[in-house]
Design a protein around this motif. Structure first.
Motif, PDB file in Angstrom:
ATOM      1  N   GLY A  22      -2.096   1.469  -9.253  1.00  0.00           N
ATOM      2  CA  GLY A  22      -2.633   0.741  -8.114  1.00  0.00           C
ATOM      3  C   GLY A  22      -4.035   0.234  -8.348  1.00  0.00           C
ATOM      4  O   GLY A  22      -4.655   0.530  -9.365  1.00  0.00           O
TER       5      GLY A  22
ATOM      6  N   SER B  28       1.510   8.820   2.806  1.00  0.00           N
ATOM      7  CA  SER B  28       0.887   8.019   1.764  1.00  0.00           C
ATOM      8  C   SER B  28       0.389   8.910   0.626  1.00  0.00           C
ATOM      9  O   SER B  28       0.445   8.527  -0.539  1.00  0.00           O
ATOM     10  CB  SER B  28      -0.255   7.194   2.350  1.00  0.00           C
ATOM     11  OG  SER B  28      -1.295   8.039   2.795  1.00  0.00           O
ATOM     12  N   ALA B  29      -0.083  10.092   0.949  1.00  0.00           N
ATOM     13  CA  ALA B  29      -0.551  11.012  -0.095  1.00  0.00           C
ATOM     14  C   ALA B  29       0.606  11.383  -1.020  1.00  0.00           C
ATOM     15  O   ALA B  29       0.446  11.475  -2.242  1.00  0.00           O
ATOM     16  CB  ALA B  29      -1.135  12.269   0.530  1.00  0.00           C
TER      17      ALA B  29
ATOM     18  N   SER C  70       0.840  -1.204   0.000  1.00  0.00           N
ATOM     19  CA  SER C  70       0.000   0.000   0.000  1.00  0.00           C
ATOM     20  C   SER C  70       0.870   1.247   0.000  1.00  0.00           C
ATOM     21  O   SER C  70       2.045   1.212   0.360  1.00  0.00           O
ATOM     22  CB  SER C  70      -0.884   0.014   1.241  1.00  0.00           C
ATOM     23  OG  SER C  70      -0.087   0.189   2.392  1.00  0.00           O
ATOM     24  N   SER C  71       0.283   2.355  -0.391  1.00  0.00           N
ATOM     25  CA  SER C  71       1.024   3.609  -0.362  1.00  0.00           C
ATOM     26  C   SER C  71       1.451   3.935   1.070  1.00  0.00           C
ATOM     27  O   SER C  71       2.520   4.511   1.292  1.00  0.00           O
ATOM     28  CB  SER C  71       0.166   4.744  -0.929  1.00  0.00           C
ATOM     29  OG  SER C  71      -1.043   4.864  -0.219  1.00  0.00           O
TER      30      SER C  71
ATOM     31  N   TYR D 152      -0.677  -1.643  -4.506  1.00  0.00           N
ATOM     32  CA  TYR D 152       0.067  -1.782  -5.759  1.00  0.00           C
ATOM     33  C   TYR D 152       0.633  -3.195  -5.867  1.00  0.00           C
ATOM     34  O   TYR D 152       1.076  -3.772  -4.873  1.00  0.00           O
ATOM     35  CB  TYR D 152       1.215  -0.775  -5.803  1.00  0.00           C
ATOM     36  CG  TYR D 152       0.740   0.653  -5.690  1.00  0.00           C
ATOM     37  CD1 TYR D 152       0.455   1.395  -6.829  1.00  0.00           C
ATOM     38  CD2 TYR D 152       0.558   1.250  -4.445  1.00  0.00           C
ATOM     39  CE1 TYR D 152      -0.002   2.706  -6.742  1.00  0.00           C
ATOM     40  CE2 TYR D 152       0.099   2.559  -4.343  1.00  0.00           C
ATOM     41  CZ  TYR D 152      -0.179   3.274  -5.495  1.00  0.00           C
ATOM     42  OH  TYR D 152      -0.636   4.568  -5.398  1.00  0.00           O
TER      43      TYR D 152
ATOM     44  N   SER E  81      -1.635   5.524 -13.359  1.00  0.00           N
ATOM     45  CA  SER E  81      -2.236   4.953 -12.143  1.00  0.00           C
ATOM     46  C   SER E  81      -1.984   3.456 -12.150  1.00  0.00           C
ATOM     47  O   SER E  81      -2.488   2.729 -12.999  1.00  0.00           O
ATOM     48  CB  SER E  81      -3.716   5.299 -12.037  1.00  0.00           C
ATOM     49  OG  SER E  81      -4.346   5.295 -13.296  1.00  0.00           O
TER      50      SER E  81
ATOM     51  N   SER F  37       1.283   9.220  -9.355  1.00  0.00           N
ATOM     52  CA  SER F  37       0.221   9.667 -10.257  1.00  0.00           C
ATOM     53  C   SER F  37       0.755  10.487 -11.427  1.00  0.00           C
ATOM     54  O   SER F  37       0.106  10.586 -12.464  1.00  0.00           O
ATOM     55  CB  SER F  37      -0.816  10.481  -9.496  1.00  0.00           C
ATOM     56  OG  SER F  37      -0.326  11.775  -9.233  1.00  0.00           O
TER      57      SER F  37
ATOM     58  N   ARG G  71       1.293   8.481  -3.409  1.00  0.00           N
ATOM     59  CA  ARG G  71       0.304   8.394  -4.481  1.00  0.00           C
ATOM     60  C   ARG G  71       0.469   9.531  -5.471  1.00  0.00           C
ATOM     61  O   ARG G  71       0.382   9.336  -6.691  1.00  0.00           O
ATOM     62  CB  ARG G  71      -1.108   8.392  -3.884  1.00  0.00           C
ATOM     63  CG  ARG G  71      -1.379   7.165  -3.017  1.00  0.00           C
ATOM     64  CD  ARG G  71      -2.861   6.956  -2.763  1.00  0.00           C
ATOM     65  NE  ARG G  71      -3.508   8.080  -2.113  1.00  0.00           N
ATOM     66  CZ  ARG G  71      -3.522   8.289  -0.793  1.00  0.00           C
ATOM     67  NH1 ARG G  71      -2.910   7.435   0.028  1.00  0.00           N
ATOM     68  NH2 ARG G  71      -4.142   9.328  -0.277  1.00  0.00           N
ATOM     69  N   LYS G  72       0.736  10.711  -4.948  1.00  0.00           N
ATOM     70  CA  LYS G  72       0.927  11.857  -5.845  1.00  0.00           C
ATOM     71  C   LYS G  72       2.150  11.634  -6.734  1.00  0.00           C
ATOM     72  O   LYS G  72       2.089  11.844  -7.950  1.00  0.00           O
ATOM     73  CB  LYS G  72       1.085  13.124  -5.002  1.00  0.00           C
ATOM     74  CG  LYS G  72       1.254  14.401  -5.770  1.00  0.00           C
ATOM     75  CD  LYS G  72       0.003  14.778  -6.541  1.00  0.00           C
ATOM     76  CE  LYS G  72      -0.924  15.670  -5.739  1.00  0.00           C
ATOM     77  NZ  LYS G  72      -2.136  16.057  -6.489  1.00  0.00           N
TER      78      LYS G  72
ATOM     79  N   ARG H 230      -7.614   0.204  -6.280  1.00  0.00           N
ATOM     80  CA  ARG H 230      -8.288   0.769  -5.113  1.00  0.00           C
ATOM     81  C   ARG H 230      -8.735  -0.338  -4.180  1.00  0.00           C
ATOM     82  O   ARG H 230      -9.215  -1.370  -4.621  1.00  0.00           O
ATOM     83  CB  ARG H 230      -9.472   1.610  -5.568  1.00  0.00           C
ATOM     84  CG  ARG H 230      -9.011   2.768  -6.405  1.00  0.00           C
ATOM     85  CD  ARG H 230     -10.126   3.554  -7.044  1.00  0.00           C
ATOM     86  NE  ARG H 230      -9.552   4.490  -8.005  1.00  0.00           N
ATOM     87  CZ  ARG H 230      -9.877   5.770  -8.108  1.00  0.00           C
ATOM     88  NH1 ARG H 230     -10.788   6.278  -7.303  1.00  0.00           N
ATOM     89  NH2 ARG H 230      -9.309   6.548  -8.995  1.00  0.00           N
TER      90      ARG H 230
END
Lengths: 206, 206
Positions: free
Chosen positions: A57, A43-44, A31-32, A63, A55, A51, A47-48, A59
């Motif tokens: 991953g 984690s943000a 996971s992130s 990943y 994408s 991104s 993901r950023k 949801r």
DNA sequence: TTCTGTGAATAGGTTCACAGCT
DNA sequence: AGCTGTGAACCTATTCACAGAA
């Protein structure tokens, strides 16, 4: 491609390292949040960072470890190995030439140069130190786009000019000087005394 | 004191280097534009960086070279020399221990440790490699607040924990791992393979 | 329900631009 | 006139927060 910040690229390189560890531990997904924990970020942020490139991953799941690792290797240009020439056969240059971390990541030091006759001809881990005079002709025979510069500060700019002239496109510089290069050449300077000074600053200002 | 960004501190260290050069060339004053040119930044950036610490210049004239150099040394905590312990007597550690750039900037490697019996007792430039076992007792006798860690990744966290326990407040880390330390300890990690990877990224994305 | 992907909000760092000394 | 010191504007990076896919 949208302009990617240097900090993002550095983090991608960290993520890849953790993915490789997870891979050997047999983890299928990550996971992130887990990547963030290991990379000292959020984690943000993970993901950023990802991104910007697509994408990757799922949801609710995270990943796929091998898929993301492959993708990051692609993004970072690590699917192939890179030849690297080193200029400067001092103690640091010699140590770096043999540094296993480079080879592990696919960076292969193919030649090491110096101008000191006392060093020329000596061996570093199977690599014979060559006269810097041969730099241009060697690079004509074996074009190489990465160089590591480990020469004294006052010799660095001249060496860099020659490397650029000979077609090198990326330079890792350990000389404590600001280097001038054309816009299409990338330079990363690592200044170890400066790193200690930032630590000294922190100590002095508390 | 207002929070100073790491990039500002790094630039201060650069400015100091250029001031010292100007000093030996006998220049009395220097403008922010000249400092900027040499440091690869802008004059506004130089003035802003300095303004966090006071106003040292004279309008219409520039900065007094010796006065600003002195002030920067003060700010960076370089008025005194710093003892530094090194952990890891591999090739890179050995090279760093002898790196003249550290001593020139007032960082004095006072001891070097390893756990490998084959390395313990060997000499690096007059310094005998000591058994890591003595780390704590040595630091009790000679408190030291800066350490350089040059051990394999999987040994780094344990070494750092011992250093922190023994009172070290700043760590320059060459192991390619994210280190956990208490909030009052400063860590700077230099990851050379990662630097090459950012260059590889630039090459791959053009 | 879990965890990604991403616009929006926030924070941080850099550049502008100009008033104010010398 | 020349160059600093600095608020304001700008730009870039990080964090928030939530809609949406598994």
């Amino acid at each position: 491609m949208r302009k990617i910040s240097e900090s993002t690229v550095r983090r991608l390189s960290l993520y890849l390292r953790y993915l490789e560890q997870s891979e050997t531990q047999g983890h299928e997904t990550i996971s992130s949040a887990e990547l963030a924990r290991r990379g000292g970020t959020t984690s943000a942020q993970v993901r950023k960072d990802l991104s910007f490139f697509g994408s990757f991953g799922k949801r609710g799941l995270g990943y796929s470890v091998p898929a993301l690792a492959t993708r990051l290797r692609e993004i970072l240009g690590l699917k192939r190995s890179h030849r690297v020439v080193m200029v400067g056969a001092g103690r640091i240059g010699g140590a770096l030439a043999q540094y296993p971390g480079f080879r592990q990541r696919g960076f292969h030091v193919s030649a090491i140069y110096d101008r000191d006759p006392k060093k020329i001809g000596s061996r570093w881990n199977g690599l014979v130190v060559r006269d810097i005079r041969h730099l241009e002709s060697d690079l004509r025979k074996e074009p190489t786009d990465i160089a590591i510069v480990v020469v004294p500060a006052d010799a660095a700019q001249e060496v860099v000019d020659r490397l650029v002239q000979a077609g090198v496109k990326a330079i890792l510089n350990f000389a404590p000087v600001q280097l001038a290069v054309p816009r299409d050449v990338a330079v990363k300077t690592v200044n170890m005394a400066q790193e200690l000074e930032t630590l000294s600053f922190v100590l002095a200002n508390r």
